[in-house]
Enzyme design. Structure first.
Site, mmCIF file in Angstrom:
data_model
loop_
_atom_site.group_PDB
_atom_site.id
_atom_site.type_symbol
_atom_site.label_atom_id
_atom_site.label_comp_id
_atom_site.label_asym_id
_atom_site.label_seq_id
_atom_site.Cartn_x
_atom_site.Cartn_y
_atom_site.Cartn_z
ATOM 1 N N LYS A 1 33.595 21.285 61.135
ATOM 2 C CA LYS A 1 33.491 21.035 59.697
ATOM 3 C C LYS A 1 34.228 19.744 59.351
ATOM 4 O O LYS A 1 35.238 19.408 59.975
ATOM 5 C CB LYS A 1 34.030 22.209 58.883
ATOM 6 C CG LYS A 1 35.529 22.446 59.013
ATOM 7 C CD LYS A 1 35.971 23.589 58.129
ATOM 8 C CE LYS A 1 37.483 23.748 58.137
ATOM 9 N NZ LYS A 1 38.223 22.608 57.599
ATOM 10 N N LYS B 1 42.041 26.079 58.356
ATOM 11 C CA LYS B 1 42.190 24.691 58.766
ATOM 12 C C LYS B 1 42.131 23.775 57.540
ATOM 13 O O LYS B 1 41.474 24.081 56.553
ATOM 14 C CB LYS B 1 41.074 24.298 59.758
ATOM 15 C CG LYS B 1 41.116 25.094 61.062
ATOM 16 C CD LYS B 1 42.351 24.737 61.880
ATOM 17 C CE LYS B 1 42.418 25.508 63.178
ATOM 18 N NZ LYS B 1 42.761 26.921 63.018
ATOM 19 N N ASP B 2 42.818 22.642 57.649
ATOM 20 C CA ASP B 2 42.906 21.702 56.539
ATOM 21 C C ASP B 2 41.536 21.169 56.132
ATOM 22 O O ASP B 2 40.623 21.037 56.946
ATOM 23 C CB ASP B 2 43.793 20.509 56.916
ATOM 24 C CG ASP B 2 45.254 20.910 57.057
ATOM 25 O OD1 ASP B 2 45.703 21.747 56.260
ATOM 26 O OD2 ASP B 2 45.922 20.385 57.959
ATOM 27 N N LYS B 3 41.434 20.805 54.860
ATOM 28 C CA LYS B 3 40.207 20.197 54.352
ATOM 29 C C LYS B 3 40.077 18.759 54.830
ATOM 30 O O LYS B 3 39.015 18.340 55.300
ATOM 31 C CB LYS B 3 40.206 20.232 52.824
ATOM 32 C CG LYS B 3 39.019 19.501 52.201
ATOM 33 C CD LYS B 3 39.062 19.587 50.681
ATOM 34 C CE LYS B 3 37.872 18.846 50.068
ATOM 35 N NZ LYS B 3 37.863 18.931 48.586
ATOM 36 N N GLN C 1 45.507 12.295 56.629
ATOM 37 C CA GLN C 1 44.678 13.469 56.900
ATOM 38 C C GLN C 1 43.259 13.171 56.432
ATOM 39 O O GLN C 1 42.830 13.595 55.368
ATOM 40 C CB GLN C 1 45.262 14.703 56.235
ATOM 41 C CG GLN C 1 46.528 15.175 56.947
ATOM 42 C CD GLN C 1 46.899 16.604 56.624
ATOM 43 O OE1 GLN C 1 48.002 16.878 56.202
ATOM 44 N NE2 GLN C 1 45.976 17.520 56.856
#
Length: 343
Positions: free
Chosen positions: A45, A74-76, A18
């Site tokens: 982002k 949403k995921d970092k 990720q």
């Protein structure tokens, strides 16, 4: 906590990370009217949580974060594109907005602010590492079969914290053994509690399906279905043909008050994962979802397979990858250095 899948085949030991280069997510929003009192921004982002992004806009405009609308979290550790809404009176000020991790890609307008859930789904593009040519073919075959027969709609590992410790906190809070002041944290822990029992219910239904249906989800008398028109209902007869045509899908319980419960054989299983004393509002969640628009691009010289696909809102890309690999992932395993992509 373990997630089981409809086919118990040999594991495929690919890796994924990720990171901003290897995990890309794009929101597919509702339609916008292109006129009205709200600015709609399509925002990219990088290496930021949604909360961080909202905070950056709020700080720049000197307004409460609650004034900024968004459709989903949403995921970092990814490159994500999503939509936010801000009152149009800030249009002039926002022309000066700059941030190293945020880029405004497009602007339109709408009559309404964006609310949580105001999206159709999400499009993912993920690089899988350590994939041999034979495994690339296996992954494609499994992905297409899942798209046809359905993906168990588990909450992914992200829901339960890095060490899955949030479910322990949730149980202690609900049992009265842990006092939480923060309203947002309380709400989050209740959702974790509901998610945990939904996953455990779904796991039992998947194992029963594997035993009796060999790779297809077993429908039971008394199941509560969601129609393609968004209505919940319990039919007199099992709607097998409509299910196979993806017109209806069985649902599972997110325990709480004021919720439609399953009956008969389905109800007997569901009751084991209910908490009738939980005061917070309950709901139902699709037991299966169907990935669409699956595309694969294999970089043979590098053993990298890019897989892109679309999922409905609220579903987890990592669950799809787990079903393909026939193994569970954990948050602590995912982000690796490039030197550790293949065992």
């Amino acid at each position: 906590m373990y997630r089981e899948y409809l086919e118990d085949k040999e594991k495929i030991n690919f890796k994924f990370e990720q990171t901003k280069e290897d995990f890309i997510v794009d929101e597919n929003p509702r339609k916008f009217s292109e006129k009205g009192n709200y600015l709609i921004f399509r925002v990219q982002k990088i290496e930021m949580t949604t909360w961080d992004m909202i905070a950056a806009f709020a700080q720049f405009l000197n307004i409460p974060a609650e004034k900024i609308g968004y459709a989903g979290l949403k995921d970092k550790h990814a490159t994500t594109t999503q939509y936010i809404s801000i009152e149009a009176k800030y249009e002039k000020a926002l022309k000066k907005f700059k941030h190293p991790g945020i880029k405004i890609l497009k602007t339109t307008r709408d009559k309404y602010s964006i609310r949580m859930g105001d999206l159709v789904g999400n499009r993912f593009s993920i690089n899988l590492f350590g994939v041999s040519p034979i495994e690339a073919g296996q992954i494609e075959k499994r992905a297409m079969k899942i798209a046809k027969n359905g993906l168990p709609n588990y909450f992914g590992y992200q829901r339960f914290g890095r060490d899955e410790d949030s479910i322990t906190q949730a149980r202690e809070m609900i049992a009265g053994e842990l006092h939480i002041e923060d309203a947002k944290l309380k709400k989050f822990l209740i959702s974790v509690y509901q998610s945990y029992y939904f996953n455990e219910w779904l796991r039992e239904r998947v194992l029963l399906s594997r035993e009796q249906e060999g790779g297809k989800f077993l429908l039971l008398e008394g199941d509560v279905y969601l129609s393609d028109e968004g209505k919940l209902f319990t039919p007199k007869n099992i709607p097998q043909k409509d299910f196979e045509a993806h017109k209806v899908v069985p649902t599972g319980l997110l325990c709480g008050r004021d919720v439609f419960h399953a009956r008969s054989a389905a109800g007997e299983i569901e009751a084991k994962y209910d908490d009738p004393f939980l005061y917070d509002k309950g709901s139902r969640r699709e037991a299966l979802i169907f990935p669409t628009d699956i595309k694969l691009d294999y970089k043979n010289n590098f053993d990298i397979l890019n897989i892109s696909f679309t999922l409905p809102k609220g579903s987890y890309a990592t669950v799809f990858l787990e079903a393909i690999a026939n193994k569970n992932f954990k948050a602590s395993q995912i982000k690796r250095k490039h030197t550790d992509k293949k065992k």
